[in-house]
Motif scaffolding. Structure first.
Motif, PDB file in Angstrom:
ATOM      1  N   GLU A  81       0.826  -1.205   0.000  1.00  0.00           N
ATOM      2  CA  GLU A  81       0.000   0.000   0.000  1.00  0.00           C
ATOM      3  C   GLU A  81       0.862   1.257   0.000  1.00  0.00           C
ATOM      4  O   GLU A  81       2.041   1.229   0.333  1.00  0.00           O
ATOM      5  CB  GLU A  81      -0.928   0.011   1.220  1.00  0.00           C
ATOM      6  CG  GLU A  81      -0.206  -0.009   2.547  1.00  0.00           C
ATOM      7  CD  GLU A  81      -1.148  -0.120   3.727  1.00  0.00           C
ATOM      8  OE1 GLU A  81      -2.260  -0.647   3.557  1.00  0.00           O
ATOM      9  OE2 GLU A  81      -0.748   0.307   4.832  1.00  0.00           O
ATOM     10  N   ASP A  83       0.231   5.617   0.805  1.00  0.00           N
ATOM     11  CA  ASP A  83      -0.636   6.743   1.139  1.00  0.00           C
ATOM     12  C   ASP A  83      -0.609   7.770   0.017  1.00  0.00           C
ATOM     13  O   ASP A  83       0.462   8.139  -0.481  1.00  0.00           O
ATOM     14  CB  ASP A  83      -0.178   7.407   2.436  1.00  0.00           C
ATOM     15  CG  ASP A  83      -0.466   6.557   3.666  1.00  0.00           C
ATOM     16  OD1 ASP A  83      -1.394   5.738   3.596  1.00  0.00           O
ATOM     17  OD2 ASP A  83       0.238   6.715   4.678  1.00  0.00           O
ATOM     18  N   ASP A  86      -4.609  11.262   1.466  1.00  0.00           N
ATOM     19  CA  ASP A  86      -5.351  10.789   2.649  1.00  0.00           C
ATOM     20  C   ASP A  86      -6.081   9.467   2.422  1.00  0.00           C
ATOM     21  O   ASP A  86      -7.097   9.198   3.063  1.00  0.00           O
ATOM     22  CB  ASP A  86      -6.359  11.852   3.127  1.00  0.00           C
ATOM     23  CG  ASP A  86      -5.670  13.160   3.491  1.00  0.00           C
ATOM     24  OD1 ASP A  86      -4.573  13.098   4.083  1.00  0.00           O
ATOM     25  OD2 ASP A  86      -6.217  14.227   3.183  1.00  0.00           O
ATOM     26  N   PHE A  87      -5.573   8.645   1.519  1.00  0.00           N
ATOM     27  CA  PHE A  87      -6.177   7.336   1.282  1.00  0.00           C
ATOM     28  C   PHE A  87      -5.057   6.329   1.039  1.00  0.00           C
ATOM     29  O   PHE A  87      -4.052   6.656   0.424  1.00  0.00           O
ATOM     30  CB  PHE A  87      -7.111   7.392   0.063  1.00  0.00           C
ATOM     31  CG  PHE A  87      -7.823   6.103  -0.227  1.00  0.00           C
ATOM     32  CD1 PHE A  87      -8.900   5.703   0.546  1.00  0.00           C
ATOM     33  CD2 PHE A  87      -7.421   5.280  -1.268  1.00  0.00           C
ATOM     34  CE1 PHE A  87      -9.556   4.504   0.294  1.00  0.00           C
ATOM     35  CE2 PHE A  87      -8.067   4.085  -1.534  1.00  0.00           C
ATOM     36  CZ  PHE A  87      -9.141   3.701  -0.743  1.00  0.00           C
ATOM     37  N   LYS A  88      -5.242   5.130   1.543  1.00  0.00           N
ATOM     38  CA  LYS A  88      -4.241   4.086   1.334  1.00  0.00           C
ATOM     39  C   LYS A  88      -4.578   3.308   0.065  1.00  0.00           C
ATOM     40  O   LYS A  88      -5.584   2.612   0.024  1.00  0.00           O
ATOM     41  CB  LYS A  88      -4.186   3.149   2.541  1.00  0.00           C
ATOM     42  CG  LYS A  88      -3.543   3.760   3.776  1.00  0.00           C
ATOM     43  CD  LYS A  88      -3.341   2.723   4.855  1.00  0.00           C
ATOM     44  CE  LYS A  88      -2.729   3.336   6.101  1.00  0.00           C
ATOM     45  NZ  LYS A  88      -1.380   3.897   5.848  1.00  0.00           N
ATOM     46  N   PHE A  89      -3.740   3.449  -0.939  1.00  0.00           N
ATOM     47  CA  PHE A  89      -3.952   2.755  -2.203  1.00  0.00           C
ATOM     48  C   PHE A  89      -3.199   1.438  -2.218  1.00  0.00           C
ATOM     49  O   PHE A  89      -2.035   1.367  -1.819  1.00  0.00           O
ATOM     50  CB  PHE A  89      -3.492   3.620  -3.376  1.00  0.00           C
ATOM     51  CG  PHE A  89      -4.445   4.719  -3.726  1.00  0.00           C
ATOM     52  CD1 PHE A  89      -5.400   4.541  -4.708  1.00  0.00           C
ATOM     53  CD2 PHE A  89      -4.402   5.938  -3.055  1.00  0.00           C
ATOM     54  CE1 PHE A  89      -6.297   5.548  -5.030  1.00  0.00           C
ATOM     55  CE2 PHE A  89      -5.290   6.954  -3.365  1.00  0.00           C
ATOM     56  CZ  PHE A  89      -6.244   6.752  -4.353  1.00  0.00           C
ATOM     57  N   ASN A 141      -4.779   6.086  -8.573  1.00  0.00           N
ATOM     58  CA  ASN A 141      -4.733   7.141  -7.552  1.00  0.00           C
ATOM     59  C   ASN A 141      -5.268   8.487  -8.031  1.00  0.00           C
ATOM     60  O   ASN A 141      -5.994   9.174  -7.295  1.00  0.00           O
ATOM     61  CB  ASN A 141      -3.309   7.298  -7.010  1.00  0.00           C
ATOM     62  CG  ASN A 141      -2.279   7.582  -8.083  1.00  0.00           C
ATOM     63  OD1 ASN A 141      -2.150   6.824  -9.045  1.00  0.00           O
ATOM     64  ND2 ASN A 141      -1.517   8.645  -7.916  1.00  0.00           N
ATOM     65  N   SER A 145      -9.030   9.811  -6.849  1.00  0.00           N
ATOM     66  CA  SER A 145      -9.005  11.059  -6.083  1.00  0.00           C
ATOM     67  C   SER A 145      -9.908  12.107  -6.721  1.00  0.00           C
ATOM     68  O   SER A 145     -10.609  12.860  -6.017  1.00  0.00           O
ATOM     69  CB  SER A 145      -7.575  11.589  -5.977  1.00  0.00           C
ATOM     70  OG  SER A 145      -6.743  10.681  -5.300  1.00  0.00           O
ATOM     71  N   ARG A 148     -13.768  11.325  -6.428  1.00  0.00           N
ATOM     72  CA  ARG A 148     -14.341  11.672  -5.124  1.00  0.00           C
ATOM     73  C   ARG A 148     -14.893  13.091  -5.111  1.00  0.00           C
ATOM     74  O   ARG A 148     -15.703  13.451  -4.263  1.00  0.00           O
ATOM     75  CB  ARG A 148     -13.265  11.514  -4.034  1.00  0.00           C
ATOM     76  CG  ARG A 148     -12.816  10.068  -3.861  1.00  0.00           C
ATOM     77  CD  ARG A 148     -11.553   9.954  -3.031  1.00  0.00           C
ATOM     78  NE  ARG A 148     -11.796  10.125  -1.603  1.00  0.00           N
ATOM     79  CZ  ARG A 148     -10.841  10.084  -0.680  1.00  0.00           C
ATOM     80  NH1 ARG A 148      -9.582   9.895  -1.042  1.00  0.00           N
ATOM     81  NH2 ARG A 148     -11.135  10.233   0.591  1.00  0.00           N
ATOM     82  N   ASN A 171      -8.917  -0.668  -5.888  1.00  0.00           N
ATOM     83  CA  ASN A 171      -8.839   0.577  -5.137  1.00  0.00           C
ATOM     84  C   ASN A 171     -10.120   1.394  -5.251  1.00  0.00           C
ATOM     85  O   ASN A 171     -10.572   2.010  -4.281  1.00  0.00           O
ATOM     86  CB  ASN A 171      -7.640   1.407  -5.622  1.00  0.00           C
ATOM     87  CG  ASN A 171      -6.326   0.909  -5.062  1.00  0.00           C
ATOM     88  OD1 ASN A 171      -6.250   0.498  -3.902  1.00  0.00           O
ATOM     89  ND2 ASN A 171      -5.284   0.929  -5.879  1.00  0.00           N
ATOM     90  N   CYS A 175     -12.630   2.569  -2.200  1.00  0.00           N
ATOM     91  CA  CYS A 175     -12.924   3.993  -1.996  1.00  0.00           C
ATOM     92  C   CYS A 175     -14.356   4.356  -2.382  1.00  0.00           C
ATOM     93  O   CYS A 175     -14.726   5.522  -2.377  1.00  0.00           O
ATOM     94  CB  CYS A 175     -11.933   4.828  -2.797  1.00  0.00           C
ATOM     95  SG  CYS A 175     -11.756   6.515  -2.200  1.00  0.00           S
ATOM     96  N   THR A 177     -15.808   4.459  -5.248  1.00  0.00           N
ATOM     97  CA  THR A 177     -15.902   5.338  -6.424  1.00  0.00           C
ATOM     98  C   THR A 177     -16.078   4.544  -7.714  1.00  0.00           C
ATOM     99  O   THR A 177     -16.043   5.111  -8.805  1.00  0.00           O
ATOM    100  CB  THR A 177     -14.637   6.214  -6.556  1.00  0.00           C
ATOM    101  OG1 THR A 177     -13.491   5.357  -6.612  1.00  0.00           O
ATOM    102  CG2 THR A 177     -14.505   7.185  -5.390  1.00  0.00           C
TER     103      THR A 177
END
Length: 301
Positions: A81, A83, A86-89, A141, A145, A148, A171, A175, A177
């Motif tokens: 993973e 960061d 602010d999200f752990k991918f 990522n 992002s 969102r 991912n 999340c 999404t």
């Protein structure tokens, strides 16, 4: 190691020294992250529980992690993973590891999306869905992002690697999404050719490969562990910029924005590519945390 009482503090101290000897940068930080990962704790927990001893099985598992890291396998590939925003991918050796500089690209692209929302509201067309294309999505990522930030828009995330897309899809689900993103397999714009998107895209964003072929051999050992296809940008490092800048106007609507991350020394050459294209205006370069121009935005005529 298991013959003595190996507390968290003793393990961290030993590992940090060993990593330093093996040429692992940020040796103490690496030791902390790996031990926290193994014990399912935060780095703060480690310091609050300095005297806690590790079991023989934990020591064996940690020894294996130490060996892998000392072989310069990227930390993110070991933990699985990274960061980002602010999200752990989730990441794997099939994808390029997200960098902090790319967060600047996402932050600036988010501003574009917000401005498009405001414009739609002013034109009493608040129901208009914003269309975003992410070229070379990797672990997803950037696409995730930006998704969102969308209420009723759509992100088309494209990658030439099916393995990378598998990671990106995971991912997106993590999340929440996945309903906002359509993942497409193919080379740059190719998957979009048969879709009704020409002249309709509001934002095209990409962090394409930009390392020159010559530079590939001198990359740090860790970076060489990442997919070559996600790094190499041809003899001058500009192969993908040439293709993206040339093709983007076909898909962007009037006033649509192209946003790219570039190599630290490529601003001048990329500017020349835009000048030769003549279908963009309001060219803007944004610097990274070290003051180097790393992001470029341009508006479709």
């Amino acid at each position: 190691m298991a013959k003595d009482v190996w507390t968290i503090k003793k393990v961290l101290d030993w590992t940090a020294k060993y990593f330093k000897k093996e040429g692992v940068e940020n040796s103490r930080l690496n030791a902390e992250i790996l031990l926290a990962y193994l014990l399912k704790k935060t780095r703060l927990d480690l310091y609050l529980q300095f005297d806690q001893p590790l079991s023989s099985s934990e020591l064996t598992s940690f020894r294996n992690l130490i060996i892998r890291r000392s072989q310069h396998i990227p930390l993110s590939y070991i933990t699985g993973e990274k960061d980002f925003m602010d999200f752990k991918f989730k990441v794997s050796p099939d994808v390029y590891i997200p960098r902090p500089e790319t967060e600047i690209l996402v932050e600036e692209a988010t501003k574009v999306i917000k401005n498009l929302k405001l414009k739609a509201d002013k034109e009493s067309n608040s129901s208009k869905g914003i269309i975003v294309v992410d070229l070379g999505t990797g672990c997803g990522n950037i696409a995730i992002s930006l998704a969102r930030e969308l209420k009723n828009g759509k992100v088309y995330a494209i990658d030439i690697s099916s393995s990378a897309l598998s990671i990106a899809i995971k991912n997106a689900k993590l999340c929440n999404t996945e309903k906002k993103i359509e993942f497409l397999l193919g080379d740059l714009f190719t998957p979009l050719e048969k879709m009704d998107l020409k002249g309709k895209v509001d934002l095209i964003v990409s962090n394409p490969p930009y390392v020159t072929t010559k530079e590939m051999d001198s990359l740090p050992l860790e970076v060489k562990k990442e997919p070559r296809i996600a790094l190499e940008g041809g003899e001058d490092g500009l192969n993908f910029y040439k293709k993206i800048i040339q093709k983007s106007p076909q898909f962007l609507n009037k006033g649509g924005v192209l946003a790219l991350e570039i190599g630290y020394s490529q601003a001048k050459k990329v500017k020349e590519l835009f000048s030769a294209q003549k279908k963009f205006h309001s060219l803007q370069f944004i610097s990274d945390y070290e003051g180097k121009q790393r992001i470029v935005f341009a508006v479709r005529e």
